[in-house]
Design a protein around this motif. Structure first.
Motif, PDB file in Angstrom:
ATOM      1  N   UNK A 196     -36.137 -49.479   4.177  1.00 30.73           N
ATOM      2  CA  UNK A 196     -35.811 -48.067   4.408  1.00 30.73           C
ATOM      3  C   UNK A 196     -36.455 -47.562   5.701  1.00 30.73           C
ATOM      4  N   UNK A 197     -37.615 -48.128   6.043  1.00 33.10           N
ATOM      5  CA  UNK A 197     -38.305 -47.699   7.269  1.00 33.10           C
ATOM      6  C   UNK A 197     -37.505 -48.142   8.494  1.00 33.10           C
ATOM      7  N   UNK A 198     -36.951 -49.359   8.421  1.00 31.89           N
ATOM      8  CA  UNK A 198     -36.125 -49.847   9.525  1.00 31.89           C
ATOM      9  C   UNK A 198     -34.850 -49.003   9.659  1.00 31.89           C
ATOM     10  N   UNK A 199     -34.269 -48.642   8.509  1.00 39.77           N
ATOM     11  CA  UNK A 199     -33.066 -47.808   8.553  1.00 39.77           C
ATOM     12  C   UNK A 199     -33.389 -46.451   9.172  1.00 39.77           C
ATOM     13  N   UNK A 200     -34.543 -45.921   8.806  1.00 41.53           N
ATOM     14  CA  UNK A 200     -34.957 -44.605   9.323  1.00 41.53           C
ATOM     15  C   UNK A 200     -35.098 -44.626  10.843  1.00 41.53           C
ATOM     16  N   UNK A 201     -35.496 -45.783  11.367  1.00 40.05           N
ATOM     17  CA  UNK A 201     -35.632 -45.893  12.823  1.00 40.05           C
ATOM     18  C   UNK A 201     -34.264 -45.737  13.499  1.00 40.05           C
ATOM     19  N   UNK A 202     -33.212 -45.946  12.721  1.00 39.48           N
ATOM     20  CA  UNK A 202     -31.854 -45.812  13.270  1.00 39.48           C
ATOM     21  C   UNK A 202     -31.238 -44.447  12.971  1.00 39.48           C
ATOM     22  N   UNK A 203     -32.079 -43.482  12.625  1.00 41.84           N
ATOM     23  CA  UNK A 203     -31.611 -42.144  12.231  1.00 41.84           C
ATOM     24  C   UNK A 203     -30.535 -41.576  13.164  1.00 41.84           C
ATOM     25  N   UNK A 204     -30.760 -41.577  14.487  1.00 36.31           N
ATOM     26  CA  UNK A 204     -29.730 -40.973  15.363  1.00 36.31           C
ATOM     27  C   UNK A 204     -28.377 -41.691  15.245  1.00 36.31           C
ATOM     28  N   UNK A 205     -28.401 -43.000  15.151  1.00 44.16           N
ATOM     29  CA  UNK A 205     -27.141 -43.750  15.043  1.00 44.16           C
ATOM     30  C   UNK A 205     -26.436 -43.413  13.730  1.00 44.16           C
ATOM     31  N   UNK A 206     -27.214 -43.273  12.655  1.00 48.05           N
ATOM     32  CA  UNK A 206     -26.603 -42.895  11.367  1.00 48.05           C
ATOM     33  C   UNK A 206     -26.024 -41.491  11.420  1.00 48.05           C
ATOM     34  N   UNK A 207     -26.756 -40.578  12.046  1.00 49.99           N
ATOM     35  CA  UNK A 207     -26.246 -39.205  12.133  1.00 49.99           C
ATOM     36  C   UNK A 207     -24.923 -39.185  12.904  1.00 49.99           C
ATOM     37  N   UNK A 208     -24.864 -39.978  13.971  1.00 51.24           N
ATOM     38  CA  UNK A 208     -23.613 -40.063  14.730  1.00 51.24           C
ATOM     39  C   UNK A 208     -22.483 -40.646  13.892  1.00 51.24           C
ATOM     40  N   UNK A 209     -22.807 -41.676  13.145  1.00 51.76           N
ATOM     41  CA  UNK A 209     -21.779 -42.304  12.308  1.00 51.76           C
ATOM     42  C   UNK A 209     -21.285 -41.306  11.252  1.00 51.76           C
ATOM     43  N   UNK A 210     -22.204 -40.515  10.698  1.00 48.99           N
ATOM     44  CA  UNK A 210     -21.789 -39.481   9.735  1.00 48.99           C
ATOM     45  C   UNK A 210     -20.925 -38.420  10.413  1.00 48.99           C
ATOM     46  N   UNK A 211     -21.344 -38.010  11.600  1.00 48.17           N
ATOM     47  CA  UNK A 211     -20.563 -36.981  12.315  1.00 48.17           C
ATOM     48  C   UNK A 211     -19.126 -37.438  12.537  1.00 48.17           C
ATOM     49  N   UNK A 212     -18.985 -38.694  12.881  1.00 44.32           N
ATOM     50  CA  UNK A 212     -17.660 -39.247  13.129  1.00 44.32           C
ATOM     51  C   UNK A 212     -16.838 -39.318  11.831  1.00 44.32           C
ATOM     52  N   UNK A 213     -17.483 -39.750  10.769  1.00 43.66           N
ATOM     53  CA  UNK A 213     -16.782 -39.855   9.481  1.00 43.66           C
ATOM     54  C   UNK A 213     -16.345 -38.466   9.000  1.00 43.66           C
ATOM     55  N   UNK A 214     -17.226 -37.477   9.180  1.00 50.13           N
ATOM     56  CA  UNK A 214     -16.890 -36.111   8.753  1.00 50.13           C
ATOM     57  C   UNK A 214     -15.750 -35.564   9.603  1.00 50.13           C
TER      58      UNK A 214
END
Lengths: 298, 298
Positions: free
Chosen positions: A223-241
């Protein structure tokens, strides 16, 4: 009409204007436009209760109307009504997908609920198209299905972690939209909730899991490694939304830093959709007097 | 240890002697001996609360300990503990199988529950051995599975309605016992509850369904024909209880004319079994301090 019937009507009135509130209009993501998650305060309470105590009281008030509407949906299915509801829960780690199932779905009759938590695909699932495992877990007529994660992972972690070719991932947005269109055409009300938490709130929740030995099992070092990718995840969510908030299956952006608000908001969204469906108890398809007479003779 | 931990310990104490009660010893059907259902008063309250108000209060008291034990069972499965619980509900029409799911299973976290209601077998299911569909619906590690009807229908309605050859039905009792033995060997705690109602109570409940238009959907004219076969069903149940109440998977005879008692008794049986399992939160398999340091650096 039973006492329960009038309760459902009051709930409907409430959801459709009695208190002037239609939460789904407020939280709905307008599709086709860029989404900026940073511009949405995850602690806000855009409508409804403003603090914890009021939030819990509001949840309690939703309990009976929700259970009543669910029973009607279930009852209607016994007479051939094929309608059903699918709640899709997505959000970053610790955003409260599990907590929502516990507290919101806990208000419903377990008989009519079909909860499915999607994990990383198994080797067998990977040999199939990405929607294969999704289609096997769909709710049946009269049911409330709940997806804790969903087919959206295939454009979220799959994008961030490059789990498929870019062109393949690009194709998936349209495929998801066509899939959801077919579902809604077939009588599924799709309620998609993105549980929006802030970067700081995620840290606090992860730290709390570390503080409590009885929460360690929920913690995964990955989960810590995933958290380091927070901006990329937020972008992926923005695109999906942006790409998958459609008129037939819109996304709702649920502020989720406050757990009590998240629970109330998801409950309220379900109430608004169920009220609109307005499922009815079926009429008797037999002679009630004749049945009574036969029973009294036995 | 957390606050929840001590709650679970108190519950365990209560279930294992603190109040002198082990409901499962009282309700357990001694296998291998003829069972006479008529000798069991379906209105009795052999232990625990004696009236409705106390029964509901007792249910409320069970709620937290049950939820806590379920969470532990679920948490333990994340560290490889394969144990799980299967609640089997059987009983005549209107005996309250559905009501038990609603009120008892409603106390648990829906994420960890797998409810399956078995209907008349489909043509496809009939092409397979009778346990085929049962095996597909079993709970997974950490889960609480609930069967609303079960493989016992294959020695109940199958016997009464001659849905299979007599020799085939005779073979099934042993096959069920072998199946349940294999389940328990594999970590499944099987809790089988026969919800015992009286002939008069069934009539009253069927009549009530006729009185309320919002209950008509639950009424099936075929239920009247089934009721006419009451003695044959009681005999089939007596035989199933006699032959399949084993040391590893005993039957519990739950007096069910009083709904509040039935709910309390099934909850209590689950509490006693879960307390005995005593599932534990797994220890952290990672360096907690290192994880905290990494999080605070992010």
């Amino acid at each position: 009409m039973s006492k329960k019937g009038s309760k459902a009507r009051e709930a409907k009135k409430g959801a459709q204007g009695g208190d002037g509130l239609a939460l789904r209009e407020l939280l709905r993501v307008p599709g086709g436009k860029p989404v900026d998650l940073a511009a949405h305060d995850a602690r806000e309470t855009p409508a409804g209760p403003r603090e914890k105590r009021a939030g819990r009281a509001a949840m309690t008030e939703l309990s009976d109307p929700l259970a009543d509407l669910q029973e009607r949906l279930w009852a209607a299915s016994s007479a051939g009504d094929r309608r059903r509801v699918l709640l899709v829960l997505q959000g970053m780690d610790t955003s409260g997908k599990g907590g929502t199932v516990k507290h919101v779905i806990g208000l419903f009759n377990p008989s009519g609920c079909r909860v499915h938590a999607f994990k990383a695909p198994t080797p067998k699932e990977l040999t199939h198209p990405f929607l294969w495992r999704i289609k096997k877990a769909l709710p049946q007529a009269g049911e409330l299905g709940i997806f804790d994660r969903s087919h959206y992972e295939d454009v979220l972690i799959a994008r961030v972690r490059s789990l498929a070719a870019p062109a393949e991932i690009e194709r998936r947005y349209d495929e998801i939209n066509r899939f959801e269109k077919a579902l809604t055409d077939d009588g599924v009300t799709v309620v998609k909730c993105f549980l929006h938490i802030s970067y700081g709130e995620q840290r606090d929740r992860l730290l709390k899991r570390l503080d409590r030995p009885d929460k360690h099992w929920k913690f995964n070092v990955a989960d810590i490694d995933e958290r380091a990718l927070w901006p990329a995840y937020q972008q992926a969510y923005e695109l999906a939304l942006e790409r998958c908030s459609t008129p037939y299956a819109p996304w709702y952006l649920v502020p989720a830093d406050r757990k009590w608000y998240r629970n109330w908001a998801v409950s309220r969204l379900l109430l608004e959709h169920l009220s609109e469906l307005d499922p009815r108890y079926p009429e008797a398809d037999f002679d009630v007097e004749e049945a009574r007479r036969r029973l009294l003779e036995q």
